[in-house]
Design an enzyme around this catalytic site. Structure first.
Site, PDB file in Angstrom:
ATOM      1  CG  ASP A  63      72.894  26.731  75.699  1.00 57.89           C
ATOM      2  OD1 ASP A  63      73.264  26.083  74.750  1.00 57.89           O
ATOM      3  OD2 ASP A  63      72.475  26.292  76.885  1.00 57.89           O
ATOM      4  CG  ASP A 110      72.330  21.854  72.808  1.00 55.05           C
ATOM      5  OD1 ASP A 110      72.209  21.552  74.038  1.00 55.05           O
ATOM      6  OD2 ASP A 110      71.604  21.348  72.083  1.00 55.05           O
ATOM      7  CD  GLU A 117      75.012  19.054  76.262  1.00 52.10           C
ATOM      8  OE1 GLU A 117      74.326  18.227  76.983  1.00 52.10           O
ATOM      9  OE2 GLU A 117      74.463  19.455  75.280  1.00 52.10           O
ATOM     10  CG  HIS A 145      69.792  22.490  81.871  1.00 56.17           C
ATOM     11  ND1 HIS A 145      71.261  22.464  81.336  1.00 56.17           N
ATOM     12  CD2 HIS A 145      69.290  22.038  80.272  1.00 56.17           C
ATOM     13  CE1 HIS A 145      71.465  22.106  80.019  1.00 56.17           C
ATOM     14  NE2 HIS A 145      70.109  21.973  79.415  1.00 56.17           N
ATOM     15  CG  ASP A 146      70.474  18.558  80.205  1.00 52.57           C
ATOM     16  OD1 ASP A 146      69.058  18.809  79.915  1.00 52.57           O
ATOM     17  OD2 ASP A 146      71.292  19.010  79.352  1.00 52.57           O
TER      18      ASP A 146
HETATM   19  C1  GLC Z   1      71.362  19.358  75.478  1.00 53.69           C
HETATM   20  C2  GLC Z   1      70.585  20.307  76.476  1.00 53.69           C
HETATM   21  C3  GLC Z   1      69.365  19.473  76.667  1.00 53.69           C
HETATM   22  C4  GLC Z   1      68.532  19.506  75.349  1.00 53.69           C
HETATM   23  C5  GLC Z   1      69.346  18.788  74.405  1.00 53.69           C
HETATM   24  C6  GLC Z   1      68.637  18.990  72.965  1.00 53.69           C
HETATM   25  O1  GLC Z   1      71.764  18.168  75.838  1.00 53.69           O
HETATM   26  O2  GLC Z   1      71.513  20.471  77.580  1.00 53.69           O
HETATM   27  O3  GLC Z   1      68.539  20.252  77.699  1.00 53.69           O
HETATM   28  O4  GLC Z   1      67.240  18.901  75.805  1.00 53.69           O
HETATM   29  O5  GLC Z   1      70.765  19.213  74.175  1.00 53.69           O
HETATM   30  O6  GLC Z   1      68.788  20.299  72.509  1.00 53.69           O
END
Ligand code: GLC
Length: 551
Positions: free
Chosen positions: A115, A217, A285, A346-347
């Site tokens: 990641d 990310d 993402e 995970h979100d």
């Molecule tokens: C992304 C991650 C999330 C995190 C955010 C800030 O959306 O998936 O878990 O809190 O970025 O880094």
């Protein structure tokens, strides 16, 4: 189960042999490292734990793992606040443990994605410590510092994704800094070439070590408008959406220059493939509407290989809207753009919670038979559901800052239940988040022994993808979306498969197209599918069937 070589051979047996990079034909499995397997008895998962479970993953039949952040971090946002991009947090292990994991994974033919968190660092990162030290510091411009607004207060109306203003006042240097997430996660300034160069070095550090790519990310956040205009108010705002939705993130995200940033990263990754060091992949993402999402595949210069497509997470679970979603996404893909499909991460709430156990089986068949690269979230193969977290045990900063709005992410980050022993075989100590109460029944050991379990279905579906190029890389065509039936065709060379999914809890009839009337069931999400009779496939409640027309 056929091996990877089998698929390669099958792919090559068409008229013109096709070379397909692994990230197109493969399946990615997301590991939330705190929750897969603990080996040192602190109740938190670690790298040795992932190594210990590699055989489970190859037995499941996935091709790659993506591990959420494992770098040194104060853990304000559980690793998404990185204080050193080129090391491992001691809670997870050491660089030697990582190298060991990588070589063990590679020995099994499993790829490893890390990641990459480029938008922001931790406020404890030495870069930020320097940046905040004084306005004259050479690293000042590595982050986004601004004077107060003319009348005082934050420079503009931008809101943190975790609620509250996105600007933090720094008394000592008399300016605000910008943070899209927590104040402990200051945003880096991607307009500064030195930041880009430093981050490129981070990519090379891990690529040289042998990682097969990255999940990037919040890619769409990286560049902000140069003049920091106010964001416009969101006319559809409702408080239950969370405070970030008060405004539309028009100027704080998705700026045209981000595509150059992505293209530079892509050039680095592709440089490894060009040098004969193996295909590396970048998965982005990006939470944006389809049209904007497509721009992340790139234009004149290529962007990321796989912009994540999160639409199935929020889509209405009905045949017609799903068919429209799939068809529009397919139609929007740029030339050469390879699709991506995701059911959870995970979100977001888990698929078993959103759709229920019966439809979780249909969701599995959908995810693994659509055209494109699927990403599976750990535990979804067991039907793991969200775990209610008592207020005193909440860990997620988003929930702590905006409680009781259903925004918390702890419920979907709970430990993997491996067996019926104490702490579910996850740890010898009480885990950092509670196990799902159903762990004595819903655990890997138990489900692996039940031929009708969801885990067994996942294994079969993954084995089928490996054995049938039509599923892994074939063409896609919608066939039907009537009442609760969603049906489509996958085709590669001579092979044609039909997938028919009953998205509801009543029996359904699917009129099989004439060319498919001799089709025979290859797999049902329930036991033994009924054969096609008089041109009709009778689907039981919550049943999905794959028909084959080959030979
Ligand atoms: C992304 C991650 C999330 C995190 C955010 C800030 O959306 O998936 O878990 O809190 O970025 O880094």
């Amino acid at each position: 189960m056929p091996g990877r070589e089998h698929l390669q051979a099958a792919i090559g047996c068409d008229d013109a042999p096709v070379t397909v990079p692994w990230w197109k034909s493969g399946v990615i499995y997301q590991i939330y490292p705190r929750s897969l397997q603990d080996t040192d008895g602190d109740g938190v998962g670690d790298l040795k734990g992932i190594s210990r479970r590699l055989d489970y993953l190859t037995g499941l039949g996935v091709d790659a793992i993506w591990i959420s952040p494992i770098y040194p971090s104060p853990m304000a946002d559980f690793g998404y606040d990185v204080s050193d991009y080129c090391d491992i947090d001691p809670r997870f292990g050491t660089l030697a443990d990582f190298d060991d994991l990588l070589s063990q994974a590679h020995a099994r033919g499993l790829k490893v994605l890390l990641d990459f968190v480029p938008n922001h660092s931790s406020d404890q990162h030495p870069w930020f410590v320097e940046s905040r030290a004084s306005r004259a510091n050479p690293k000042r411009d590595w982050y986004l510092w601004r004077d107060p607004a003319p009348g005082g207060g934050p420079p503009n109306n931008w809101i943190s994704d975790f609620g509250g203003p996105a600007w933090q006042w720094d008394e000592a240097s008399g300016q605000y800094y910008y943070h899209a997430f927590l104040k402990e996660q200051p945003d880096l300034n991607w307009r500064n070439p030195a930041v880009r160069a430093a981050m490129h070095d981070v990519l090379r550090f891990w690529l040289d070590r042998g990682v097969d790519g990255f999940r990037v990310d919040v890619l769409w956040h990286l560049v902000k408008s140069a003049d920091f205009q106010d964001n416009p108010p969101n006319p559809a705002y409702r408080p239950e959406l969370g405070e970030m939705h008060r405004v539309l993130q028009l100027h704080s995200t998705d700026q045209p220059e981000v595509h150059d940033v992505a293209a530079d990263m892509r050039a680095i990754a592709d440089g490894y493939a060009a040098a004969g060091r193996g295909a590396r992949v970048l998965v982005g993402e990006i939470y944006l509407p389809v049209e904007q999402l497509m721009a992340y595949y790139g234009g004149e210069r290529a962007g990321v290989h796989l912009p994540f497509n999160f639409q199935l997470i929020e889509a209405p679970w009905q045949a017609r809207p799903l068919a429209v979603l799939i068809a529009s996404y397919e139609a929007a893909l740029p030339q050469g753009g390879w699709p991506s499909w995701v059911l959870g991460n995970h979100d977001r709430p888990r698929v078993a919670t959103r759709r229920g156990q019966a439809q979780a089986r249909i969701a599995a068949m959908l995810l693994l038979t659509l055209r494109g690269t699927p990403t599976l979230y750990y535990g979804d193969e067991l039907g793991l559901s969200d775990v209610p977290i008592p207020p005193g045990q909440v860990q997620d900063p988003r929930e702590l800052r905006q409680p009781s709005k259903g925004l918390g992410r702890d419920p979907m980050r709970t430990p993997m239940p491996w067996d019926a022993s104490e702490h579910a075989g996850f740890s010898t100590a009480p885990p950092w988040l509670p196990l799902n109460a159903d762990w004595p029944e819903r655990n890997v050991a138990r489900l692996a022994a039940e031929p009708g379990s969801l885990l067994a279905l996942y294994r079969r579906l993954l084995a089928l993808r490996r054995a049938h190029p039509a599923l892994a890389i074939g063409d896609f065509a919608l066939l039907d979306a009537e009442e609760d039936v969603l049906a489509y065709e996958r085709r590669y060379g001579e092979e044609r498969l039909v997938v028919a999914l009953n998205l509801g809890a009543t029996p359904q009839r699917f009129e099989v197209p004439t060319w498919a009337r001799d089709g025979r069931p290859l797999l049902s999400t329930l036991a033994d599918a009924a054969p096609v009779r008089d041109g009709v496939l009778r689907l039981r409640p919550n049943e999905g069937v794959i028909l084959t027309l080959a030979g």
